[in-house]
Design a protein around this motif. Structure first.
Motif, PDB file in Angstrom:
ATOM      1  N   THR A  86       0.906  -1.231  -0.131  1.00 39.86           N
ATOM      2  CA  THR A  86      -0.010  -0.152   0.042  1.00 39.86           C
ATOM      3  C   THR A  86       1.002   1.167  -0.037  1.00 39.86           C
ATOM      4  O   THR A  86       0.610   2.327  -0.780  1.00 39.86           O
ATOM      5  N   GLN A  87       1.747   1.224   0.883  1.00 37.08           N
ATOM      6  CA  GLN A  87       2.785   2.411   0.873  1.00 37.08           C
ATOM      7  C   GLN A  87       3.557   2.516  -0.373  1.00 37.08           C
ATOM      8  O   GLN A  87       3.757   3.751  -0.966  1.00 37.08           O
ATOM      9  N   THR A  88       4.081   1.480  -1.184  1.00 35.32           N
ATOM     10  CA  THR A  88       4.670   1.692  -2.384  1.00 35.32           C
ATOM     11  C   THR A  88       3.761   2.311  -3.436  1.00 35.32           C
ATOM     12  O   THR A  88       4.202   3.190  -4.146  1.00 35.32           O
ATOM     13  N   ARG A  89       2.455   1.841  -3.432  1.00 32.34           N
ATOM     14  CA  ARG A  89       1.462   2.389  -4.550  1.00 32.34           C
ATOM     15  C   ARG A  89       1.337   3.819  -4.316  1.00 32.34           C
ATOM     16  O   ARG A  89       1.440   4.578  -5.213  1.00 32.34           O
ATOM     17  N   ALA A  90       1.151   4.277  -2.913  1.00 33.62           N
ATOM     18  CA  ALA A  90       0.801   5.738  -2.761  1.00 33.62           C
ATOM     19  C   ALA A  90       2.316   6.483  -3.201  1.00 33.62           C
ATOM     20  O   ALA A  90       2.288   7.332  -3.691  1.00 33.62           O
ATOM     21  N   ALA A  91       3.493   6.088  -2.652  1.00 29.12           N
ATOM     22  CA  ALA A  91       4.622   6.740  -3.063  1.00 29.12           C
ATOM     23  C   ALA A  91       4.817   6.906  -4.515  1.00 29.12           C
ATOM     24  O   ALA A  91       5.147   7.853  -5.195  1.00 29.12           O
ATOM     25  N   LEU A  92       4.399   5.649  -5.256  1.00 35.50           N
ATOM     26  CA  LEU A  92       4.485   5.762  -6.733  1.00 35.50           C
ATOM     27  C   LEU A  92       3.486   6.726  -7.447  1.00 35.50           C
ATOM     28  O   LEU A  92       3.852   7.537  -8.310  1.00 35.50           O
ATOM     29  N   ALA A  93       2.386   6.817  -6.677  1.00 40.03           N
ATOM     30  CA  ALA A  93       1.397   7.833  -7.156  1.00 40.03           C
ATOM     31  C   ALA A  93       1.859   9.376  -6.920  1.00 40.03           C
ATOM     32  O   ALA A  93       1.721  10.147  -7.803  1.00 40.03           O
ATOM     33  N   ASN A  94       2.643   9.419  -5.868  1.00 34.66           N
ATOM     34  CA  ASN A  94       3.292  10.612  -5.403  1.00 34.66           C
ATOM     35  C   ASN A  94       4.250  11.294  -6.289  1.00 34.66           C
ATOM     36  O   ASN A  94       4.153  12.297  -7.030  1.00 34.66           O
ATOM     37  N   ILE A  95       5.009  10.038  -6.738  1.00 29.02           N
ATOM     38  CA  ILE A  95       5.954  10.490  -7.935  1.00 29.02           C
ATOM     39  C   ILE A  95       5.315  10.730  -9.271  1.00 29.02           C
ATOM     40  O   ILE A  95       5.822  11.727  -9.739  1.00 29.02           O
ATOM     41  N   GLU A  96       4.347  10.044  -9.426  1.00 29.89           N
ATOM     42  CA  GLU A  96       3.620  10.216 -10.871  1.00 29.89           C
ATOM     43  C   GLU A  96       3.091  11.870 -10.739  1.00 29.89           C
ATOM     44  O   GLU A  96       3.082  12.500 -11.625  1.00 29.89           O
ATOM     45  N   LYS A  97       2.544  12.079  -9.697  1.00 26.49           N
ATOM     46  CA  LYS A  97       1.924  13.581  -9.532  1.00 26.49           C
ATOM     47  C   LYS A  97       2.897  14.649  -9.541  1.00 26.49           C
ATOM     48  O   LYS A  97       2.682  15.725 -10.037  1.00 26.49           O
ATOM     49  N   LEU A  98       4.084  14.278  -8.922  1.00 24.73           N
ATOM     50  CA  LEU A  98       5.359  15.298  -9.040  1.00 24.73           C
ATOM     51  C   LEU A  98       5.717  15.385 -10.559  1.00 24.73           C
ATOM     52  O   LEU A  98       5.990  16.749 -10.658  1.00 24.73           O
ATOM     53  N   LEU A  99       5.916  14.211 -11.081  1.00 20.36           N
ATOM     54  CA  LEU A  99       6.500  14.301 -12.494  1.00 20.36           C
ATOM     55  C   LEU A  99       5.094  15.415 -13.212  1.00 20.36           C
ATOM     56  O   LEU A  99       5.718  16.284 -14.190  1.00 20.36           O
ATOM     57  N   ALA A 100       4.117  15.116 -13.006  1.00 18.76           N
ATOM     58  CA  ALA A 100       2.940  15.827 -14.029  1.00 18.76           C
ATOM     59  C   ALA A 100       2.970  17.499 -13.593  1.00 18.76           C
ATOM     60  O   ALA A 100       2.856  18.217 -14.483  1.00 18.76           O
ATOM     61  N   ALA A 101       3.234  17.648 -12.157  1.00 18.93           N
ATOM     62  CA  ALA A 101       3.438  19.112 -11.797  1.00 18.93           C
ATOM     63  C   ALA A 101       4.588  19.626 -12.565  1.00 18.93           C
ATOM     64  O   ALA A 101       4.401  21.019 -12.691  1.00 18.93           O
ATOM     65  N   ALA A 102       5.587  18.902 -12.969  1.00 21.99           N
ATOM     66  CA  ALA A 102       6.700  19.442 -13.611  1.00 21.99           C
ATOM     67  C   ALA A 102       6.651  19.286 -15.408  1.00 21.99           C
ATOM     68  O   ALA A 102       7.642  19.571 -15.878  1.00 21.99           O
ATOM     69  N   GLY A 103       5.438  18.923 -15.689  1.00 26.31           N
ATOM     70  CA  GLY A 103       5.420  18.743 -17.090  1.00 26.31           C
ATOM     71  C   GLY A 103       5.725  17.423 -17.544  1.00 26.31           C
ATOM     72  O   GLY A 103       6.255  17.255 -18.898  1.00 26.31           O
ATOM     73  N   ALA A 104       6.028  16.362 -16.732  1.00 20.60           N
ATOM     74  CA  ALA A 104       6.635  15.141 -17.219  1.00 20.60           C
ATOM     75  C   ALA A 104       5.808  14.058 -16.906  1.00 20.60           C
ATOM     76  O   ALA A 104       4.662  14.010 -16.205  1.00 20.60           O
ATOM     77  N   THR A 105       6.051  12.858 -17.380  1.00 25.49           N
ATOM     78  CA  THR A 105       5.332  11.580 -17.175  1.00 25.49           C
ATOM     79  C   THR A 105       6.139  10.486 -16.828  1.00 25.49           C
ATOM     80  O   THR A 105       7.672  10.619 -16.804  1.00 25.49           O
ATOM     81  N   PRO A 106       5.913   9.268 -16.328  1.00 33.00           N
ATOM     82  CA  PRO A 106       6.970   8.320 -16.024  1.00 33.00           C
ATOM     83  C   PRO A 106       7.780   8.114 -17.002  1.00 33.00           C
ATOM     84  O   PRO A 106       8.915   7.418 -16.920  1.00 33.00           O
ATOM     85  N   GLN A 107       7.257   8.280 -18.620  1.00 30.70           N
ATOM     86  CA  GLN A 107       8.323   7.911 -19.369  1.00 30.70           C
ATOM     87  C   GLN A 107       9.340   8.788 -19.257  1.00 30.70           C
ATOM     88  O   GLN A 107      10.599   8.444 -20.250  1.00 30.70           O
ATOM     89  N   HIS A 108       9.380   9.957 -18.427  1.00 31.12           N
ATOM     90  CA  HIS A 108      10.770  10.791 -18.188  1.00 31.12           C
ATOM     91  C   HIS A 108      11.776  10.287 -17.370  1.00 31.12           C
ATOM     92  O   HIS A 108      12.716  10.811 -17.167  1.00 31.12           O
ATOM     93  N   LEU A 109      11.250   9.195 -16.510  1.00 28.41           N
ATOM     94  CA  LEU A 109      12.032   8.535 -15.525  1.00 28.41           C
ATOM     95  C   LEU A 109      13.406   8.012 -16.103  1.00 28.41           C
ATOM     96  O   LEU A 109      13.410   7.367 -17.059  1.00 28.41           O
ATOM     97  N   VAL A 110      14.699   8.241 -15.564  1.00 33.37           N
ATOM     98  CA  VAL A 110      15.674   7.783 -15.624  1.00 33.37           C
ATOM     99  C   VAL A 110      16.263   6.582 -14.667  1.00 33.37           C
ATOM    100  O   VAL A 110      16.799   5.795 -14.812  1.00 33.37           O
ATOM    101  N   LYS A 111      15.845   6.876 -13.300  1.00 34.93           N
ATOM    102  CA  LYS A 111      16.235   6.400 -12.026  1.00 34.93           C
ATOM    103  C   LYS A 111      15.423   6.372 -11.017  1.00 34.93           C
ATOM    104  O   LYS A 111      14.763   7.299 -10.750  1.00 34.93           O
ATOM    105  N   LEU A 112      15.042   5.209 -10.462  1.00 35.09           N
ATOM    106  CA  LEU A 112      14.465   4.943  -9.357  1.00 35.09           C
ATOM    107  C   LEU A 112      15.342   4.322  -8.184  1.00 35.09           C
ATOM    108  O   LEU A 112      15.919   3.449  -8.548  1.00 35.09           O
TER     109      LEU A 112
END
Length: 136
Positions: free
Chosen positions: A51-77
């Motif tokens: 559950t915590q991982t799902r929420a953390a990854l959702a937070n990352i997705e929202k932060l990316l969106a706030a910066a005009g990005a998507t998960p396709q722009h991820l280089v490293k986790l």
């Protein structure tokens, strides 16, 4: 476009990740602080790593969106777990996200460590991310 691959001559990845990522000129890096499994109101999404991982990854997705990005722009986790008992839940939630984000299996690089503890005792997972977005 970010190039991700795992070259011959090195053992294949032991999970859903690429060994290498190359970011071409003309990109700016986004560095995302470690995200924990909290909902928008700041409350812990649940007591378990899945559950915590799902929420953390959702937070990352929202932060990316706030910066005009998507998960396709991820280089490293980079993930940190507070115990080996959290591995199964983390991996299950991560697999769900990666399957949704990367249907063509063009996964970002990834590292995972187990630490003695995270910032507070109830935290099971923390995930940092680096992304590269084309400059405008």
């Amino acid at each position: 476009m970010i190039q991700r691959w795992s070259p011959e001559g090195v053992a294949p990845p032991i999970g859903r990740y690429s060994h290498l990522a190359r970011v071409p000129d003309g990109h700016e890096f986004l560095i995302i602080s470690g995200q924990v499994g909290t909902s928008p109101d700041g409350e812990l999404a649940g007591p378990d790593a899945e559950t915590q991982t799902r929420a953390a990854l959702a937070n990352i997705e929202k932060l990316l969106a706030a910066a005009g990005a998507t998960p396709q722009h991820l280089v490293k986790l980079f993930a940190m777990l507070s115990s080996t008992e959290h591995l199964t839940g983390y991996r299950k939630a991560l697999q769900e996200a990666l399957t949704r984000w990367y249907p063509n299996e063009d996964w970002p690089t990834h590292s995972l460590i187990v630490v003695a503890a995270l910032a507070t005792p109830e935290l099971a997972v923390e995930v940092e991310a680096t992304a590269a977005v084309p400059e405008h």
